[in-house]
Motif scaffolding. Sequence first.
Motif, PDB file in Angstrom:
ATOM      1  N   ARG A  69       0.821  -1.217   0.000  1.00 41.72           N
ATOM      2  CA  ARG A  69       0.000   0.000   0.000  1.00 41.72           C
ATOM      3  C   ARG A  69       0.856   1.269   0.000  1.00 41.72           C
ATOM      4  NH1 ARG A  69      -0.521  -2.468   4.905  1.00 41.72           N
ATOM      5  NH2 ARG A  69       0.342  -1.354   6.692  1.00 41.72           N
ATOM      6  N   VAL A  70       2.159   1.126   0.257  1.00 39.80           N
ATOM      7  CA  VAL A  70       3.047   2.294   0.244  1.00 39.80           C
ATOM      8  C   VAL A  70       3.152   2.896  -1.162  1.00 39.80           C
ATOM      9  CG1 VAL A  70       5.462   3.024   0.581  1.00 39.80           C
ATOM     10  CG2 VAL A  70       4.282   1.728   2.368  1.00 39.80           C
ATOM     11  N   THR A  71       2.915   2.108  -2.203  1.00 42.92           N
ATOM     12  CA  THR A  71       2.926   2.685  -3.556  1.00 42.92           C
ATOM     13  C   THR A  71       1.878   3.796  -3.660  1.00 42.92           C
ATOM     14  OG1 THR A  71       3.568   0.535  -4.489  1.00 42.92           O
ATOM     15  CG2 THR A  71       2.746   2.190  -6.029  1.00 42.92           C
ATOM     16  N   VAL A  72       0.649   3.498  -3.252  1.00 41.21           N
ATOM     17  CA  VAL A  72      -0.424   4.503  -3.263  1.00 41.21           C
ATOM     18  C   VAL A  72      -0.045   5.698  -2.370  1.00 41.21           C
ATOM     19  CG1 VAL A  72      -2.826   4.998  -2.625  1.00 41.21           C
ATOM     20  CG2 VAL A  72      -2.235   2.808  -3.700  1.00 41.21           C
ATOM     21  N   GLN A  73       0.425   5.380  -1.171  1.00 40.68           N
ATOM     22  CA  GLN A  73       0.743   6.449  -0.207  1.00 40.68           C
ATOM     23  C   GLN A  73       1.837   7.366  -0.743  1.00 40.68           C
ATOM     24  OE1 GLN A  73       1.749   4.002   3.151  1.00 40.68           O
ATOM     25  NE2 GLN A  73      -0.375   3.785   3.856  1.00 40.68           N
ATOM     26  N   MET A  74       2.834   6.779  -1.403  1.00 43.03           N
ATOM     27  CA  MET A  74       3.920   7.620  -1.917  1.00 43.03           C
ATOM     28  C   MET A  74       3.457   8.447  -3.122  1.00 43.03           C
ATOM     29  SD  MET A  74       6.582   7.738  -0.039  1.00 43.03           S
ATOM     30  CE  MET A  74       7.673   8.538  -1.209  1.00 43.03           C
ATOM     31  N   VAL A  75       2.560   7.908  -3.944  1.00 43.79           N
ATOM     32  CA  VAL A  75       2.000   8.726  -5.034  1.00 43.79           C
ATOM     33  C   VAL A  75       1.273   9.933  -4.433  1.00 43.79           C
ATOM     34  CG1 VAL A  75       0.275   8.805  -6.872  1.00 43.79           C
ATOM     35  CG2 VAL A  75       1.883   6.889  -6.748  1.00 43.79           C
ATOM     36  N   SER A  97       5.716  15.405 -13.163  1.00 41.38           N
ATOM     37  CA  SER A  97       4.410  14.766 -13.311  1.00 41.38           C
ATOM     38  C   SER A  97       4.520  13.328 -12.819  1.00 41.38           C
ATOM     39  CB  SER A  97       3.958  14.733 -14.779  1.00 41.38           C
ATOM     40  OG  SER A  97       3.993  16.012 -15.359  1.00 41.38           O
ATOM     41  N   VAL A  98       3.414  12.824 -12.312  1.00 38.89           N
ATOM     42  CA  VAL A  98       3.342  11.433 -11.873  1.00 38.89           C
ATOM     43  C   VAL A  98       2.420  10.696 -12.845  1.00 38.89           C
ATOM     44  CG1 VAL A  98       2.793   9.880  -9.967  1.00 38.89           C
ATOM     45  CG2 VAL A  98       3.591  12.220  -9.487  1.00 38.89           C
ATOM     46  N   VAL A  99       2.891   9.579 -13.373  1.00 40.07           N
ATOM     47  CA  VAL A  99       2.111   8.809 -14.338  1.00 40.07           C
ATOM     48  C   VAL A  99       1.651   7.510 -13.677  1.00 40.07           C
ATOM     49  CG1 VAL A  99       2.042   7.854 -16.660  1.00 40.07           C
ATOM     50  CG2 VAL A  99       3.629   9.751 -16.145  1.00 40.07           C
ATOM     51  N   ASP A 100       0.347   7.378 -13.495  1.00 36.08           N
ATOM     52  CA  ASP A 100      -0.196   6.133 -12.946  1.00 36.08           C
ATOM     53  C   ASP A 100      -0.294   5.104 -14.077  1.00 36.08           C
ATOM     54  OD1 ASP A 100      -1.544   4.032 -11.811  1.00 36.08           O
ATOM     55  OD2 ASP A 100      -3.430   5.120 -11.517  1.00 36.08           O
ATOM     56  N   MET A 101       0.635   4.156 -14.069  1.00 35.61           N
ATOM     57  CA  MET A 101       0.661   3.106 -15.092  1.00 35.61           C
ATOM     58  C   MET A 101      -0.084   1.863 -14.624  1.00 35.61           C
ATOM     59  SD  MET A 101       2.347   4.248 -17.727  1.00 35.61           S
ATOM     60  CE  MET A 101       2.321   2.653 -18.544  1.00 35.61           C
ATOM     61  N   GLY A 102      -0.094   1.670 -13.290  1.00 36.29           N
ATOM     62  CA  GLY A 102      -0.699   0.411 -12.828  1.00 36.29           C
ATOM     63  C   GLY A 102      -0.747   0.309 -11.322  1.00 36.29           C
ATOM     64  N   VAL A 103      -1.166   1.398 -10.669  1.00 36.38           N
ATOM     65  CA  VAL A 103      -1.272   1.380  -9.212  1.00 36.38           C
ATOM     66  C   VAL A 103      -2.612   0.767  -8.816  1.00 36.38           C
ATOM     67  CG1 VAL A 103      -1.175   2.772  -7.103  1.00 36.38           C
ATOM     68  CG2 VAL A 103       0.192   3.433  -9.093  1.00 36.38           C
ATOM     69  N   ASP A 104      -2.596   0.007  -7.720  1.00 36.17           N
ATOM     70  CA  ASP A 104      -3.771  -0.741  -7.293  1.00 36.17           C
ATOM     71  C   ASP A 104      -4.745   0.139  -6.498  1.00 36.17           C
ATOM     72  OD1 ASP A 104      -5.559  -2.733  -6.769  1.00 36.17           O
ATOM     73  OD2 ASP A 104      -4.343  -3.693  -5.207  1.00 36.17           O
ATOM     74  N   THR A 105      -5.236   1.179  -7.138  1.00 34.66           N
ATOM     75  CA  THR A 105      -6.245   2.050  -6.542  1.00 34.66           C
ATOM     76  C   THR A 105      -6.838   2.909  -7.658  1.00 34.66           C
ATOM     77  OG1 THR A 105      -6.695   3.536  -4.658  1.00 34.66           O
ATOM     78  CG2 THR A 105      -4.837   4.095  -6.041  1.00 34.66           C
ATOM     79  N   THR A 106      -7.835   3.723  -7.306  1.00 35.87           N
ATOM     80  CA  THR A 106      -8.329   4.726  -8.244  1.00 35.87           C
ATOM     81  C   THR A 106      -8.053   6.094  -7.629  1.00 35.87           C
ATOM     82  OG1 THR A 106     -10.078   3.251  -8.992  1.00 35.87           O
ATOM     83  CG2 THR A 106     -10.336   5.599  -9.509  1.00 35.87           C
ATOM     84  N   PHE A 107      -7.177   6.851  -8.263  1.00 37.44           N
ATOM     85  CA  PHE A 107      -6.831   8.174  -7.743  1.00 37.44           C
ATOM     86  C   PHE A 107      -7.858   9.218  -8.177  1.00 37.44           C
ATOM     87  CE2 PHE A 107      -2.540   6.201  -7.979  1.00 37.44           C
ATOM     88  CZ  PHE A 107      -2.165   6.369  -6.664  1.00 37.44           C
ATOM     89  N   ALA A 108      -8.084  10.201  -7.302  1.00 37.88           N
ATOM     90  CA  ALA A 108      -8.836  11.391  -7.723  1.00 37.88           C
ATOM     91  C   ALA A 108      -8.000  12.174  -8.734  1.00 37.88           C
ATOM     92  CB  ALA A 108      -9.134  12.263  -6.501  1.00 37.88           C
ATOM     93  N   ARG A 109      -8.663  12.960  -9.565  1.00 37.79           N
ATOM     94  CA  ARG A 109      -7.916  13.768 -10.535  1.00 37.79           C
ATOM     95  C   ARG A 109      -7.029  14.765  -9.789  1.00 37.79           C
ATOM     96  NH1 ARG A 109     -10.066  14.186 -15.894  1.00 37.79           N
ATOM     97  NH2 ARG A 109      -9.384  16.363 -15.947  1.00 37.79           N
ATOM     98  N   HIS A 110      -5.878  15.048 -10.380  1.00 39.88           N
ATOM     99  CA  HIS A 110      -4.922  15.976  -9.772  1.00 39.88           C
ATOM    100  C   HIS A 110      -4.080  16.570 -10.900  1.00 39.88           C
ATOM    101  CE1 HIS A 110      -1.479  17.502  -7.510  1.00 39.88           C
ATOM    102  NE2 HIS A 110      -2.200  17.394  -6.405  1.00 39.88           N
ATOM    103  N   PRO A 111      -3.758  17.877 -10.820  1.00 35.55           N
ATOM    104  CA  PRO A 111      -3.016  18.491 -11.942  1.00 35.55           C
ATOM    105  C   PRO A 111      -1.663  17.839 -12.231  1.00 35.55           C
ATOM    106  CG  PRO A 111      -3.315  20.050 -10.089  1.00 35.55           C
ATOM    107  CD  PRO A 111      -4.176  18.868  -9.819  1.00 35.55           C
ATOM    108  N   LEU A 112      -1.037  17.218 -11.231  1.00 33.53           N
ATOM    109  CA  LEU A 112       0.276  16.591 -11.465  1.00 33.53           C
ATOM    110  C   LEU A 112       0.163  15.139 -11.930  1.00 33.53           C
ATOM    111  CD1 LEU A 112       2.516  17.805  -8.481  1.00 33.53           C
ATOM    112  CD2 LEU A 112       2.175  18.858 -10.719  1.00 33.53           C
ATOM    113  N   LEU A 113      -1.058  14.604 -11.924  1.00 36.66           N
ATOM    114  CA  LEU A 113      -1.230  13.171 -12.190  1.00 36.66           C
ATOM    115  C   LEU A 113      -1.700  12.915 -13.624  1.00 36.66           C
ATOM    116  CD1 LEU A 113      -1.196  10.340 -10.761  1.00 36.66           C
ATOM    117  CD2 LEU A 113      -3.646  10.667 -10.380  1.00 36.66           C
ATOM    118  N   ILE A 114      -0.998  12.027 -14.314  1.00 37.09           N
ATOM    119  CA  ILE A 114      -1.390  11.604 -15.662  1.00 37.09           C
ATOM    120  C   ILE A 114      -1.873  10.163 -15.563  1.00 37.09           C
ATOM    121  CG2 ILE A 114      -0.580  11.209 -18.021  1.00 37.09           C
ATOM    122  CD1 ILE A 114       1.628  13.287 -17.524  1.00 37.09           C
TER     123      ILE A 114
END
Lengths: 340, 340
Positions: A69-75, A97-114
Amino acid sequence: VDGSFEPVARRKIDLKTKPLGALGRIEELAVQLAVIQRSLMPNVATKHILVFAGDHGVVDEGVSAFPARVTVQMVENFLAGGAAINVFCRQYDIGLSVVDMGVDTTFARHPLLIDKKVARGTANFAVQPAMTREQALAAIENGARAFLEQHAVTPMKIVGMGEMGIGNSSSAAAIICAATGLGSAMVVGRGTGVDDEGLKRKREVIDRALRLHRPDPDDGLELLAKLGGYELAGIAGAVLAAAANGCCVVLDGIISTAAGLIAYLICPAVQGYLVAGHRSVEQGQQAALQRMGLSPGIDLDFRLGEGTGAAITMNLVDLACRTMREMASFAEAGVDSGNI
Amino acid sequence: VDGSFEPVARRKIDLKTKPLGALGRIEELAVQLAVIQRSLMPNVATKHILVFAGDHGVVDEGVSAFPARVTVQMVENFLAGGAAINVFCRQYDIGLSVVDMGVDTTFARHPLLIDKKVARGTANFAVQPAMTREQALAAIENGARAFLEQHAVTPMKIVGMGEMGIGNSSSAAAIICAATGLGSAMVVGRGTGVDDEGLKRKREVIDRALRLHRPDPDDGLELLAKLGGYELAGIAGAVLAAAANGCCVVLDGIISTAAGLIAYLICPAVQGYLVAGHRSVEQGQQAALQRMGLSPGIDLDFRLGEGTGAAITMNLVDLACRTMREMASFAEAGVDSGNI
């Protein structure tokens, strides 16, 4: 790159007011950037780091000192600006920028997140391929698109490849073992810090996976599908897209370098655009760099990833370009050139 | 420095969102600066490099690849902004002053030039002491004054020690041989680039001088007077003054490091304020660093001096302080701390 420009670039740096070669690695970077940009006034004014993130089925084998779960937390930490890579990017005026390629969650939209998610994590490569060939191809394409979309917003002269993904040093080490033929004892390190018991387990898991999959060491796509991670695929795609667009690429630690090696195996012509970001504590990184003919200029005992080593080296590339542009020649400064 | 603050500083960096120790050398610098400043929010916002210059009688022995007049010419180049150190200081927002400790000319006044000349160059240490004990003391005092006068204008949190002086790598190597007991084959390098013949001659000259002077290896002032240069004396004085004022000091290549060693022999308490600027191509630098218990974090194959390695490391110290100040802790970021 077109190597025919190299002698011209080298001549310019050789005539500057210093003993021949006295700025070592900085001179090499200055020449490389001049060749990439086919210019005697190279610049990397616009810098960006892409941090690719993904989760890994192989964590089920107990190969990491941190829970998945630290992957999500660090993102989330990257998006909030609190991680090391945020500090480093602020220091060096590097976009992030942070690119979510395959994290085990659904992130809310964020300006730094692709959002380029292919799946919510890979399968456990100790027992089956990490992904299908189709997923690997889709992930490479998504990584390339992440670069291209960012490049369309702010055209980059230089890009750094960072990553986050608990378990991904196992994936990287497995790819490097397979690609170089080196045994796991030579390649596999402690990652985020497993103890002796954990290191033994990690090596056994990787040995088992290599026996199971027997991948073709020269087939980048096969290595990626069988042993890789989505963030590694994303980096490989971004490297290919960046090189195709004449953008210098700075790799980072063992994971970023393993992903660069995948891109290199797919298309060796990327080599001229690549710069090693630092020498990692992870010994396997060195083998991957050697396979590509790269050598790092800084050795700060880093083993963090995220693009932290890349950030420092991107600044050194900036310094190298500035040296090429601004430093006076012997003739300009009226200095005797000695016996060079 | 007061080492009692170290555990508090180390605790702060250990709780940040990264595996324990994963930022290696940057963490060490962060802790060192926190201890120097006795603050958990260290900063090196004001940075300055002092380039000390002097001429050397020993050039009569044919120990350099460049003629002696290049010392004057390079000082002019520094003042005109065309040298490598000018480019590096612009890159890193570092102030720059040039201190004339003993150049064989009379310079016109210039806003970047600090006149602390003791004599127009040293005597040839191959045949007589480079300077008298009185001259050595005066030069140390002048170097300290150069720091203090600049510090009064813009108080420095960190200062880099650069140098220029044709022949000065011979002086530095002789000092390091004498202080460490190592033979000239282990210490003496090519400086600005002498050929094999020149290197042999340089080693013979230094061996001859060591037999002639037989200096006390623990007496910094004697080493300086018999084998030194005015710019080395200036650096030694500036190191003492900086440390006494709580200012971190970054050394540079073999000459700057040999001068730092003189200051260390005079007053070992300077050690806690010293940072190695880089690993030089000149092998003798490593021996001098070891004598002081210092190790460098960057190895860029530099052999230029001027403060170029120091400039890069001053920026890394800045990064380290920023990391200490800005990076989130596990608790602040809500990240699991794993098994640390």
